[in-house]
Structures are given as structure tokens and as C-alpha cells.
Write a protein that holds these residues in place. Sequence first.
Motif, short mmCIF file in Angstrom:
data_model
loop_
_atom_site.label_atom_id
_atom_site.label_comp_id
_atom_site.label_asym_id
_atom_site.label_seq_id
_atom_site.Cartn_x
_atom_site.Cartn_y
_atom_site.Cartn_z
N VAL A 22 51.28 35.34 42.83
CA VAL A 22 50.99 35.88 41.49
C VAL A 22 51.60 37.26 41.34
O VAL A 22 52.09 37.61 40.26
N ARG A 23 51.59 38.06 42.40
CA ARG A 23 52.21 39.39 42.33
C ARG A 23 53.71 39.27 42.00
O ARG A 23 54.25 40.05 41.20
N ARG A 24 54.36 38.28 42.57
CA ARG A 24 55.78 38.06 42.29
C ARG A 24 55.98 37.66 40.83
O ARG A 24 56.91 38.14 40.17
N ILE A 25 55.12 36.81 40.32
CA ILE A 25 55.21 36.38 38.93
C ILE A 25 54.96 37.54 37.98
O ILE A 25 55.64 37.69 36.96
N ARG A 26 54.01 38.39 38.32
CA ARG A 26 53.64 39.50 37.44
C ARG A 26 54.72 40.58 37.34
O ARG A 26 54.64 41.45 36.48
N GLU A 27 55.74 40.51 38.17
CA GLU A 27 56.83 41.47 38.04
C GLU A 27 57.51 41.35 36.68
O GLU A 27 58.01 42.34 36.15
N ASN A 28 57.54 40.14 36.13
CA ASN A 28 58.21 39.92 34.85
C ASN A 28 57.36 39.20 33.81
O ASN A 28 57.79 39.06 32.66
N ASN A 29 56.20 38.72 34.20
CA ASN A 29 55.42 37.89 33.30
C ASN A 29 53.95 38.29 33.37
O ASN A 29 53.31 38.16 34.41
N HIS A 30 53.44 38.76 32.22
CA HIS A 30 52.01 39.12 32.15
C HIS A 30 51.26 38.22 31.18
O HIS A 30 50.11 38.50 30.85
N SER A 31 51.91 37.16 30.72
CA SER A 31 51.28 36.31 29.72
C SER A 31 50.68 35.03 30.30
O SER A 31 49.70 34.51 29.76
N THR A 32 51.24 34.51 31.39
CA THR A 32 50.66 33.31 32.01
C THR A 32 49.26 33.63 32.52
O THR A 32 49.05 34.62 33.22
N LYS A 33 48.30 32.78 32.18
CA LYS A 33 46.92 33.00 32.59
C LYS A 33 46.69 32.42 33.98
O LYS A 33 47.17 31.32 34.29
N VAL A 34 45.96 33.16 34.81
CA VAL A 34 45.77 32.75 36.20
C VAL A 34 44.29 32.67 36.54
O VAL A 34 43.54 33.62 36.32
N ILE A 35 43.90 31.53 37.08
CA ILE A 35 42.58 31.34 37.69
C ILE A 35 42.82 31.24 39.20
O ILE A 35 43.60 30.41 39.65
N MET A 36 42.16 32.10 39.97
CA MET A 36 42.34 32.10 41.42
C MET A 36 41.16 31.45 42.10
O MET A 36 40.00 31.74 41.76
N LEU A 37 41.43 30.57 43.06
CA LEU A 37 40.39 29.91 43.85
C LEU A 37 40.30 30.61 45.20
O LEU A 37 41.31 30.80 45.88
N THR A 38 39.10 31.00 45.60
CA THR A 38 38.94 31.79 46.82
C THR A 38 37.78 31.26 47.67
O THR A 38 36.90 30.55 47.18
N ALA A 39 37.81 31.64 48.94
CA ALA A 39 36.65 31.47 49.80
C ALA A 39 35.81 32.74 49.70
O ALA A 39 36.29 33.78 49.25
N HIS A 40 34.55 32.66 50.09
CA HIS A 40 33.66 33.83 50.01
C HIS A 40 34.27 35.03 50.73
O HIS A 40 34.18 36.17 50.27
N SER A 41 34.90 34.80 51.87
CA SER A 41 35.44 35.89 52.69
C SER A 41 36.64 36.57 52.06
O SER A 41 37.07 37.63 52.50
N GLU A 42 37.20 35.95 51.01
CA GLU A 42 38.43 36.48 50.40
C GLU A 42 38.18 37.23 49.10
O GLU A 42 39.10 37.82 48.53
N THR A 43 36.95 37.24 48.60
CA THR A 43 36.68 37.82 47.29
C THR A 43 36.90 39.33 47.25
O THR A 43 37.32 39.87 46.23
N LYS A 44 36.66 40.04 48.37
CA LYS A 44 36.85 41.49 48.38
C LYS A 44 38.31 41.85 48.13
O LYS A 44 38.62 42.69 47.28
N SER A 45 39.23 41.22 48.86
CA SER A 45 40.65 41.52 48.67
C SER A 45 41.10 41.11 47.28
O SER A 45 41.97 41.76 46.68
N LEU A 46 40.52 40.05 46.75
CA LEU A 46 40.89 39.60 45.42
C LEU A 46 40.47 40.60 44.35
O LEU A 46 41.24 40.92 43.43
N LEU A 47 39.27 41.13 44.48
CA LEU A 47 38.78 42.10 43.51
C LEU A 47 39.62 43.38 43.52
O LEU A 47 39.70 44.09 42.52
N GLU A 48 40.23 43.68 44.64
CA GLU A 48 41.07 44.87 44.73
C GLU A 48 42.42 44.68 44.02
O GLU A 48 43.12 45.65 43.74
#
Length: 231
Positions: free
Chosen positions: A70-96
Motif C-alpha cells: 500500500v505504501r508503494r501504491i500511495r506514492e502516486n495514488n490516494h484515491s483507491t480505498k484500502v481495507i487492511m486485514l490484520t492479526a491482533h499482534s499486527e494492529t500496533k504497527s498498522l495504527l502507526e
Amino acid sequence: MNNIKEPYSVLYIEDEKDIRANYVNYLDRHFEKVYEAADGEEGYEKYKKNRPDIMIVDINLPKLNGLELVRRIRENNHSTKVIMLTAHSETKSLLEATELKLTKYLVKPVSRRELKDALTLVIGELSNFEIIFKKTIVLKDSFYWDVQREELLNNNVSTLLTNKERSILALLFSSINTTFTYDEIIINVWYEDDYDRDKLDALKTIIKNLRKKLPKDSIKNVYGTGYKIEM
């Protein structure tokens, strides 16, 4: 969401085959176009080819993880909507990762109800975005095209355009990713039903000058046919 298919495209990226098949089947009942990928690199290639309106991305993907994708996509595109699927252990890094402009993150395992609610939120955002998009078209590098005023701006500063440059951009921006033939452009700009070599040469010169005023690779040449704005 109802029984009528939503007029949007979805890319679902998940490395677990059975889970992916289950949700792709669900999405296919609700959206006009559904694409799938099993890893981050395949997902990025599918994104570049199809430019989906919505992406559902597992954060923990092989080859290229969801955040980097998603970071690569966001270099040129801020319009595509993204839903991210995570495990409980990954939510902290995601929120950052606030710069990624995620619409929603869902903790796995994700129920149909949770996914449906997230997609309803995304559809609402897309509907609002379309109203704005009709007025302004956002390009790379802080450029955008004001549709109503037929004005090209960079960091909110108007770019000087000739009348013919403005007419050509207005035509090309009227249908993103559509190729306009040399005939169509010349008829629109010079108001002539046919053209000689001089007109075609003049058009090519104007396009060359416009490319200097736009982000790199905004205007694509379709060999032997015409030009298009590609996003």
C-alpha cells in the motif's frame, strides 16, 4: 449493500487459498469486477493492470507485505480505498501507518458482517469522492486539473496555458485512460473535419510542450492512433 452489484472494482489479496476463494465468491456477488492475488508482488501487478476502486489486503503477505504494498501504491495514488486485514499482534504497527490513508482495518478472522460493514463505509467514501472528482482531477506531484475552470494547478498555483493547450487538456481529461485519436483532437481544437501534415505536426509540438508542464508520463502516446491521460 443489496442484491444489485455495486459499480466498483475490488482487488482481494490473501495468500490463504481457501479463505481467498470464499471471499472472492462473496465479493463477486456484490461488485461488478473482482480481482484476486496470492501475494504482494502479484497484487501490485494486478493493481497496476486493473486500477481497482477498492483493495482488501492482508497485512502479512509473501514477497511484499501489505503495508509495503500500500505504501508503494500511495506514492502516486490516494484515491483507491484500502481495507487492511490484520492479526491482533499486527494492529500496533498498522495504527502507526497513518500516512497510508486506510479506510478500515479488520482483525482476522473477519466475519461476513464485519466485511460488509467495512465495504458499506468504503462505498460511501467512493460516492462522496466521485462528486469531488468531477470538479478536480488529482495528478502526481501536487498537480491537479480543475474541470469546471479548465485550469491546471501545481501546489495551488495556476499553470500558464495557451488556448490550444487548454482545449487539448480539457478533452483528454474528459475521459481518463481513453485514447483520443489525432482526428478527434484536431477537430476539437482546430474545428476542422480533416487535417493535413501541418496540423498533425502542430499537435505533436503542443503535446511536447504540455508534457513539460505536467507530471512525467501523464500524457501517453498510443502509437499511430492518438493520445490519452493515463492514471
